[in-house]
Write an enzyme that holds these catalytic residues in place. Sequence first.
Site, mmCIF file in Angstrom:
data_model
loop_
_atom_site.group_PDB
_atom_site.id
_atom_site.type_symbol
_atom_site.label_atom_id
_atom_site.label_comp_id
_atom_site.label_asym_id
_atom_site.label_seq_id
_atom_site.Cartn_x
_atom_site.Cartn_y
_atom_site.Cartn_z
ATOM 1 N N HIS A 22 0.784 -1.239 0.075
ATOM 2 C CA HIS A 22 0.566 -0.180 0.127
ATOM 3 C C HIS A 22 1.059 1.333 0.179
ATOM 4 O O HIS A 22 0.507 2.328 -0.268
ATOM 5 C CB HIS A 22 -0.895 0.264 1.167
ATOM 6 C CG HIS A 22 -1.527 -1.118 1.832
ATOM 7 N ND1 HIS A 22 -2.860 -1.331 0.536
ATOM 8 C CD2 HIS A 22 -2.125 -1.698 3.062
ATOM 9 C CE1 HIS A 22 -3.443 -2.215 1.735
ATOM 10 N NE2 HIS A 22 -2.941 -2.968 2.101
ATOM 11 N N SER A 23 2.435 0.989 -0.016
ATOM 12 C CA SER A 23 3.167 2.245 -0.017
ATOM 13 C C SER A 23 2.843 3.562 -0.386
ATOM 14 O O SER A 23 3.132 3.034 -1.824
ATOM 15 C CB SER A 23 4.887 2.269 0.364
ATOM 16 O OG SER A 23 5.385 3.006 0.440
ATOM 17 N N ASN A 24 2.846 4.665 0.270
ATOM 18 C CA ASN A 24 2.804 5.199 -1.269
ATOM 19 C C ASN A 24 4.126 5.822 -1.013
ATOM 20 O O ASN A 24 4.352 7.039 -2.025
ATOM 21 C CB ASN A 24 2.157 6.720 -0.103
ATOM 22 C CG ASN A 24 0.586 5.998 -0.256
ATOM 23 O OD1 ASN A 24 0.170 6.434 -1.048
ATOM 24 N ND2 ASN A 24 -0.145 6.916 1.115
#
Length: 343
Positions: free
Chosen positions: A78-80
Amino acid sequence: MTTQPEHLDLPRIDLRGFVSPVQVLPRLGDHLGLEVWCKRDDLGSVGLAGNKVRKLEAELAHARALGATHIVTEGSRHSNATRAAAAAAAALGLRCTLVLCHDEPKEPVGNLLLDALFGADLRLVGDVSWVELAGLTTDVVRELEVAGERVHRLPIGSATGRGAASFAHAYLEATDQLAAHGVAPRTIVHASSGGSTHAGLVLGRTLRGQATRILGVVVAGEVYEDVPGTYLRLANEGADLVAPGLRVTGSDLELTQDYLGEGYGEAAPGVTEAIDLMARLEGIVVDPVYTAKAVAAIIDLAGRGLIEGPVLFWHTGGYHSMFDPSLAARVWANLPRLRDLRL
Ligand SMILES: Cc1ncc(COP(=O)(O)O)c(C=O)c1O
Protein backbone atom coordinates in the site's frame (compact mmCIF):
# COMPACT_ATOMS: atom_id res chain seq x y z
CA MET A 1 16.39 23.85 -7.22
CA THR A 2 13.75 25.90 -5.42
CA THR A 3 14.20 29.03 -3.33
CA GLN A 4 13.87 28.69 0.43
CA PRO A 5 11.84 30.67 2.93
CA GLU A 6 13.84 32.37 5.66
CA HIS A 7 17.08 30.76 6.72
CA LEU A 8 16.39 27.18 5.62
CA ASP A 9 19.14 26.17 3.28
CA LEU A 10 18.09 22.77 2.01
CA PRO A 11 18.87 21.79 -1.59
CA ARG A 12 15.71 20.48 -3.24
CA ILE A 13 14.51 19.46 -6.69
CA ASP A 14 11.03 20.74 -7.48
CA LEU A 15 8.94 17.64 -8.18
CA ARG A 16 5.54 19.29 -7.72
CA GLY A 17 5.67 22.58 -9.53
CA PHE A 18 3.32 24.29 -7.10
CA VAL A 19 2.83 25.14 -3.43
CA SER A 20 0.05 23.04 -1.94
CA PRO A 21 -2.80 25.28 -0.75
CA VAL A 22 -4.40 25.56 2.67
CA GLN A 23 -8.19 25.71 2.79
CA VAL A 24 -10.82 26.05 5.46
CA LEU A 25 -13.20 23.09 5.95
CA PRO A 26 -16.38 25.01 6.82
CA ARG A 27 -18.93 22.21 6.86
CA LEU A 28 -16.74 19.79 8.79
CA GLY A 29 -15.97 22.67 11.15
CA ASP A 30 -19.68 23.39 11.70
CA HIS A 31 -20.30 19.70 12.30
CA LEU A 32 -17.55 19.52 14.93
CA GLY A 33 -18.01 22.99 16.43
CA LEU A 34 -14.36 23.74 15.66
CA GLU A 35 -12.45 25.86 13.13
CA VAL A 36 -10.73 23.33 10.85
CA TRP A 37 -8.27 23.99 8.05
CA CYS A 38 -6.54 21.58 5.72
CA LYS A 39 -3.04 21.62 4.21
CA ARG A 40 -3.54 19.95 0.86
CA ASP A 41 -0.35 17.95 0.50
CA ASP A 42 -2.57 15.30 -1.06
CA LEU A 43 -2.72 17.36 -4.25
CA GLY A 44 -0.36 16.68 -7.13
CA SER A 45 -0.13 14.22 -10.01
CA VAL A 46 -1.19 10.62 -9.33
CA GLY A 47 2.47 9.68 -8.95
CA LEU A 48 3.79 12.75 -7.22
CA ALA A 49 1.15 13.48 -4.58
CA GLY A 50 1.38 13.31 -0.80
CA ASN A 51 3.82 14.07 1.99
CA LYS A 52 6.52 11.78 0.61
CA VAL A 53 7.11 14.06 -2.35
CA ARG A 54 8.50 16.84 -0.15
CA LYS A 55 11.02 14.43 1.32
CA LEU A 56 11.96 13.10 -2.09
CA GLU A 57 12.61 16.63 -3.30
CA ALA A 58 15.36 16.90 -0.71
CA GLU A 59 16.53 13.28 -0.76
CA LEU A 60 16.84 13.01 -4.52
CA ALA A 61 18.66 16.34 -4.76
CA HIS A 62 21.17 14.75 -2.39
CA ALA A 63 21.20 11.45 -4.33
CA ARG A 64 21.91 13.31 -7.56
CA ALA A 65 24.71 15.29 -5.94
CA LEU A 66 26.23 11.94 -4.92
CA GLY A 67 25.97 10.67 -8.51
CA ALA A 68 23.40 7.95 -7.76
CA THR A 69 22.01 5.97 -10.70
CA HIS A 70 19.58 3.79 -8.80
CA ILE A 71 17.08 4.41 -5.99
CA VAL A 72 16.19 1.54 -3.65
CA THR A 73 13.50 1.70 -1.02
CA GLU A 74 11.09 -0.52 0.83
CA GLY A 75 7.53 -0.54 2.06
CA SER A 76 4.22 -2.36 2.00
CA ARG A 77 2.16 -2.96 -1.12
CA HIS A 78 0.00 0.00 0.00
CA SER A 79 3.04 2.25 0.36
CA ASN A 80 2.69 5.79 -0.90
CA ALA A 81 6.39 6.32 -0.26
CA THR A 82 7.45 3.60 -2.70
CA ARG A 83 4.98 4.77 -5.32
CA ALA A 84 6.19 8.35 -5.04
CA ALA A 85 9.82 7.18 -5.17
CA ALA A 86 9.10 5.16 -8.33
CA ALA A 87 7.38 8.16 -9.96
CA ALA A 88 10.15 10.56 -8.95
CA ALA A 89 12.83 8.19 -10.23
CA ALA A 90 10.98 7.97 -13.55
CA ALA A 91 10.70 11.77 -13.70
CA LEU A 92 14.43 12.17 -13.06
CA GLY A 93 15.64 9.33 -15.28
CA LEU A 94 16.91 7.19 -12.40
CA ARG A 95 16.47 3.43 -12.03
CA CYS A 96 14.37 2.27 -9.07
CA THR A 97 14.00 -1.00 -7.18
CA LEU A 98 11.27 -1.44 -4.57
CA VAL A 99 11.30 -4.17 -1.93
CA LEU A 100 7.67 -4.72 -0.93
CA CYS A 101 6.14 -6.80 1.80
CA HIS A 102 2.51 -7.71 1.55
CA ASP A 103 -0.28 -9.68 3.01
CA GLU A 104 -2.74 -11.31 0.65
CA PRO A 105 -4.24 -10.48 -1.78
CA LYS A 106 -1.52 -8.98 -3.93
CA GLU A 107 -3.37 -8.06 -7.10
CA PRO A 108 -1.71 -5.38 -9.24
CA VAL A 109 -3.93 -2.51 -8.04
CA GLY A 110 -3.60 0.76 -6.14
CA ASN A 111 -0.03 1.76 -5.41
CA LEU A 112 1.31 -1.64 -6.51
CA LEU A 113 -0.05 -1.06 -10.00
CA LEU A 114 1.49 2.42 -10.05
CA ASP A 115 4.86 1.15 -8.77
CA ALA A 116 4.98 -1.22 -11.71
CA LEU A 117 3.71 1.36 -14.21
CA PHE A 118 6.45 3.80 -13.20
CA GLY A 119 8.95 1.16 -14.24
CA ALA A 120 10.28 0.13 -10.85
CA ASP A 121 11.79 -3.32 -10.43
CA LEU A 122 9.53 -4.95 -7.83
CA ARG A 123 10.84 -7.46 -5.30
CA LEU A 124 7.81 -8.90 -3.52
CA VAL A 125 9.01 -10.55 -0.33
CA GLY A 126 5.74 -11.71 1.27
CA ASP A 127 4.41 -11.20 4.75
CA VAL A 128 7.53 -10.21 6.73
CA SER A 129 8.04 -7.81 9.63
CA TRP A 130 9.33 -4.26 9.09
CA VAL A 131 12.67 -5.27 10.60
CA GLU A 132 12.99 -8.28 8.28
CA LEU A 133 12.02 -6.07 5.36
CA ALA A 134 14.88 -3.68 6.17
CA GLY A 135 17.33 -6.61 6.20
CA LEU A 136 16.07 -7.94 2.88
CA THR A 137 16.41 -4.47 1.38
CA THR A 138 20.02 -4.28 2.54
CA ASP A 139 20.63 -7.54 0.66
CA VAL A 140 19.11 -6.05 -2.52
CA VAL A 141 21.30 -2.95 -2.22
CA ARG A 142 24.42 -5.15 -1.96
CA GLU A 143 23.35 -7.18 -4.99
CA LEU A 144 22.86 -4.04 -7.09
CA GLU A 145 26.15 -2.52 -5.97
CA VAL A 146 27.98 -5.71 -6.89
CA ALA A 147 26.34 -5.37 -10.31
CA GLY A 148 27.88 -1.88 -10.63
CA GLU A 149 24.92 0.33 -9.72
CA ARG A 150 25.44 3.53 -7.69
CA VAL A 151 22.63 3.03 -5.25
CA HIS A 152 20.96 5.63 -3.06
CA ARG A 153 18.86 3.87 -0.44
CA LEU A 154 15.87 5.64 1.01
CA PRO A 155 14.86 4.23 4.39
CA ILE A 156 11.23 3.28 4.83
CA GLY A 157 9.03 6.34 4.27
CA SER A 158 12.11 8.46 3.44
CA ALA A 159 12.58 8.75 7.19
CA THR A 160 15.80 10.75 7.19
CA GLY A 161 17.03 13.99 8.66
CA ARG A 162 16.76 15.48 5.20
CA GLY A 163 13.13 14.34 5.03
CA ALA A 164 12.51 15.95 8.41
CA ALA A 165 14.18 19.17 7.27
CA SER A 166 11.85 19.26 4.28
CA PHE A 167 8.93 19.12 6.71
CA ALA A 168 10.38 21.89 8.84
CA HIS A 169 10.25 23.89 5.61
CA ALA A 170 6.64 22.73 5.17
CA TYR A 171 5.72 23.99 8.65
CA LEU A 172 7.02 27.45 7.77
CA GLU A 173 5.18 27.33 4.44
CA ALA A 174 1.81 26.35 5.97
CA THR A 175 1.95 28.74 8.91
CA ASP A 176 2.83 31.58 6.54
CA GLN A 177 -0.13 30.62 4.34
CA LEU A 178 -2.48 30.57 7.34
CA ALA A 179 -1.09 33.84 8.65
CA ALA A 180 -2.05 35.41 5.32
CA HIS A 181 -5.65 34.39 6.21
CA GLY A 182 -5.21 35.85 9.71
CA VAL A 183 -5.13 32.36 11.23
CA ALA A 184 -2.67 31.00 13.80
CA PRO A 185 -3.31 27.27 14.25
CA ARG A 186 -3.52 26.02 17.84
CA THR A 187 -3.28 22.38 16.80
CA ILE A 188 -1.86 20.49 13.83
CA VAL A 189 -2.92 16.87 13.36
CA HIS A 190 -1.35 14.44 10.89
CA ALA A 191 -0.95 10.70 10.25
CA SER A 192 2.43 9.35 11.31
CA SER A 193 4.45 6.22 10.64
CA GLY A 194 8.09 6.57 9.53
CA GLY A 195 8.33 9.78 11.55
CA SER A 196 9.98 12.44 9.43
CA THR A 197 6.71 14.33 8.95
CA HIS A 198 6.24 14.68 12.71
CA ALA A 199 9.91 15.28 13.37
CA GLY A 200 10.03 17.97 10.72
CA LEU A 201 6.85 19.78 11.78
CA VAL A 202 8.12 19.86 15.35
CA LEU A 203 11.47 21.15 14.11
CA GLY A 204 9.71 23.88 12.12
CA ARG A 205 7.74 24.90 15.19
CA THR A 206 10.97 25.01 17.22
CA LEU A 207 12.58 27.17 14.54
CA ARG A 208 9.70 29.62 14.82
CA GLY A 209 9.60 29.42 18.63
CA GLN A 210 5.85 28.73 18.54
CA ALA A 211 3.65 26.72 20.88
CA THR A 212 1.32 25.06 18.35
CA ARG A 213 0.31 21.58 19.48
CA ILE A 214 1.43 19.03 16.88
CA LEU A 215 -0.27 15.67 17.25
CA GLY A 216 1.08 12.70 15.29
CA VAL A 217 -1.55 9.99 14.92
CA VAL A 218 0.38 6.75 14.71
CA VAL A 219 -0.90 4.44 11.96
CA ALA A 220 1.80 1.74 12.05
CA GLY A 221 2.81 0.76 15.56
CA GLU A 222 5.75 -1.52 14.98
CA VAL A 223 7.91 0.42 12.51
CA TYR A 224 10.78 0.88 15.00
CA GLU A 225 11.79 -0.71 18.28
CA ASP A 226 12.06 2.79 19.78
CA VAL A 227 9.52 5.02 18.05
CA PRO A 228 9.96 8.27 20.06
CA GLY A 229 13.75 7.84 20.10
CA THR A 230 13.81 7.46 16.31
CA TYR A 231 11.55 10.47 15.78
CA LEU A 232 13.78 12.56 18.02
CA ARG A 233 16.89 11.47 16.12
CA LEU A 234 15.21 12.43 12.83
CA ALA A 235 14.26 15.87 14.17
CA ASN A 236 17.78 16.59 15.37
CA GLU A 237 19.40 15.26 12.20
CA GLY A 238 17.11 17.67 10.37
CA ALA A 239 18.18 20.46 12.72
CA ASP A 240 21.84 19.69 12.03
CA LEU A 241 21.14 20.30 8.33
CA VAL A 242 19.15 23.52 8.49
CA ALA A 243 19.67 25.07 11.92
CA PRO A 244 22.85 23.76 13.54
CA GLY A 245 22.76 24.20 17.29
CA LEU A 246 18.97 24.02 17.53
CA ARG A 247 17.72 21.03 19.56
CA VAL A 248 14.36 19.28 19.69
CA THR A 249 13.69 17.37 22.92
CA GLY A 250 11.57 14.30 23.63
CA SER A 251 8.86 16.35 25.31
CA ASP A 252 8.37 18.36 22.08
CA LEU A 253 6.94 15.26 20.37
CA GLU A 254 3.31 14.21 20.79
CA LEU A 255 2.25 10.86 19.41
CA THR A 256 -0.93 8.91 20.00
CA GLN A 257 -1.64 5.27 19.25
CA ASP A 258 -5.30 5.65 20.22
CA TYR A 259 -6.47 5.56 16.60
CA LEU A 260 -4.25 2.74 15.33
CA GLY A 261 -7.01 0.16 15.80
CA GLU A 262 -5.97 -3.33 14.76
CA GLY A 263 -2.74 -2.06 13.15
CA TYR A 264 -1.27 -0.78 9.90
CA GLY A 265 -3.85 -0.89 7.14
CA GLU A 266 -6.33 -2.56 9.50
CA ALA A 267 -9.70 -1.37 10.72
CA ALA A 268 -9.90 1.22 13.49
CA PRO A 269 -12.81 2.92 15.24
CA GLY A 270 -13.80 6.22 13.66
CA VAL A 271 -12.19 5.58 10.28
CA THR A 272 -15.44 5.05 8.40
CA GLU A 273 -17.00 8.17 9.94
CA ALA A 274 -13.89 10.18 9.01
CA ILE A 275 -14.00 9.00 5.39
CA ASP A 276 -17.74 9.65 5.25
CA LEU A 277 -17.65 13.18 6.72
CA MET A 278 -14.65 14.38 4.70
CA ALA A 279 -16.15 13.07 1.46
CA ARG A 280 -19.75 14.15 2.05
CA LEU A 281 -19.13 17.50 3.73
CA GLU A 282 -15.95 18.66 1.96
CA GLY A 283 -15.48 16.56 -1.20
CA ILE A 284 -12.07 15.45 0.07
CA VAL A 285 -10.88 11.84 0.10
CA VAL A 286 -9.08 10.49 3.15
CA ASP A 287 -7.82 6.93 2.98
CA PRO A 288 -8.33 4.08 5.44
CA VAL A 289 -4.61 3.35 5.95
CA TYR A 290 -3.30 6.80 6.91
CA THR A 291 -5.25 10.01 6.79
CA ALA A 292 -8.67 8.77 7.94
CA LYS A 293 -7.04 7.77 11.24
CA ALA A 294 -5.84 11.36 11.70
CA VAL A 295 -9.30 12.75 10.91
CA ALA A 296 -10.82 10.16 13.28
CA ALA A 297 -8.59 11.64 15.99
CA ILE A 298 -9.83 15.18 15.27
CA ILE A 299 -13.47 14.04 15.36
CA ASP A 300 -13.03 12.09 18.57
CA LEU A 301 -11.03 14.80 20.37
CA ALA A 302 -13.50 17.48 19.24
CA GLY A 303 -16.38 15.41 20.62
CA ARG A 304 -14.61 15.19 23.98
CA GLY A 305 -13.53 18.85 24.06
CA LEU A 306 -9.86 17.83 24.02
CA ILE A 307 -8.64 19.78 21.00
CA GLU A 308 -8.26 23.53 20.51
CA GLY A 309 -8.96 25.29 17.24
CA PRO A 310 -8.05 26.53 14.81
CA VAL A 311 -7.00 23.01 13.88
CA LEU A 312 -4.90 22.32 10.80
CA PHE A 313 -5.44 18.82 9.46
CA TRP A 314 -2.30 18.08 7.45
CA HIS A 315 -3.54 16.01 4.53
CA THR A 316 -0.58 13.80 3.74
CA GLY A 317 -2.14 12.15 0.67
CA GLY A 318 -2.69 8.47 0.05
CA TYR A 319 -6.09 8.38 -1.67
CA HIS A 320 -4.61 5.65 -3.88
CA SER A 321 -5.34 2.94 -1.33
CA MET A 322 -9.06 3.59 -1.87
CA PHE A 323 -8.57 1.74 -5.13
CA ASP A 324 -7.22 -1.36 -3.44
CA PRO A 325 -10.15 -3.84 -3.62
CA SER A 326 -9.86 -5.17 -0.08
CA LEU A 327 -9.74 -1.67 1.43
CA ALA A 328 -12.48 -0.37 -0.86
CA ALA A 329 -14.67 -3.33 0.09
CA ARG A 330 -14.16 -2.61 3.77
CA VAL A 331 -15.16 1.05 3.35
CA TRP A 332 -18.22 0.02 1.33
CA ALA A 333 -19.29 -2.65 3.81
CA ASN A 334 -18.89 -0.41 6.86
CA LEU A 335 -20.66 2.68 5.58
CA PRO A 336 -24.44 2.17 5.72
CA ARG A 337 -25.26 4.74 2.99
CA LEU A 338 -23.06 2.74 0.58
CA ARG A 339 -23.84 -0.75 1.88
CA ASP A 340 -27.54 -0.21 1.32
CA LEU A 341 -27.10 0.91 -2.30
CA ARG A 342 -28.30 -1.52 -4.93
CA LEU A 343 -25.65 -1.95 -7.61
C1 LIG B 1 -0.51 9.20 3.23
C2 LIG B 1 0.53 9.14 4.28
N1 LIG B 1 0.34 9.85 5.40
C3 LIG B 1 1.24 9.84 6.41
C4 LIG B 1 2.38 9.08 6.31
C5 LIG B 1 3.33 9.10 7.46
O1 LIG B 1 4.42 9.91 7.19
P1 LIG B 1 5.79 9.69 7.97
O2 LIG B 1 6.40 8.45 7.38
O3 LIG B 1 6.59 10.87 7.70
O4 LIG B 1 5.47 9.48 9.41
C6 LIG B 1 2.62 8.32 5.17
C7 LIG B 1 3.82 7.46 5.11
O5 LIG B 1 3.86 6.47 4.46
C8 LIG B 1 1.69 8.37 4.12
O6 LIG B 1 1.85 7.67 3.00
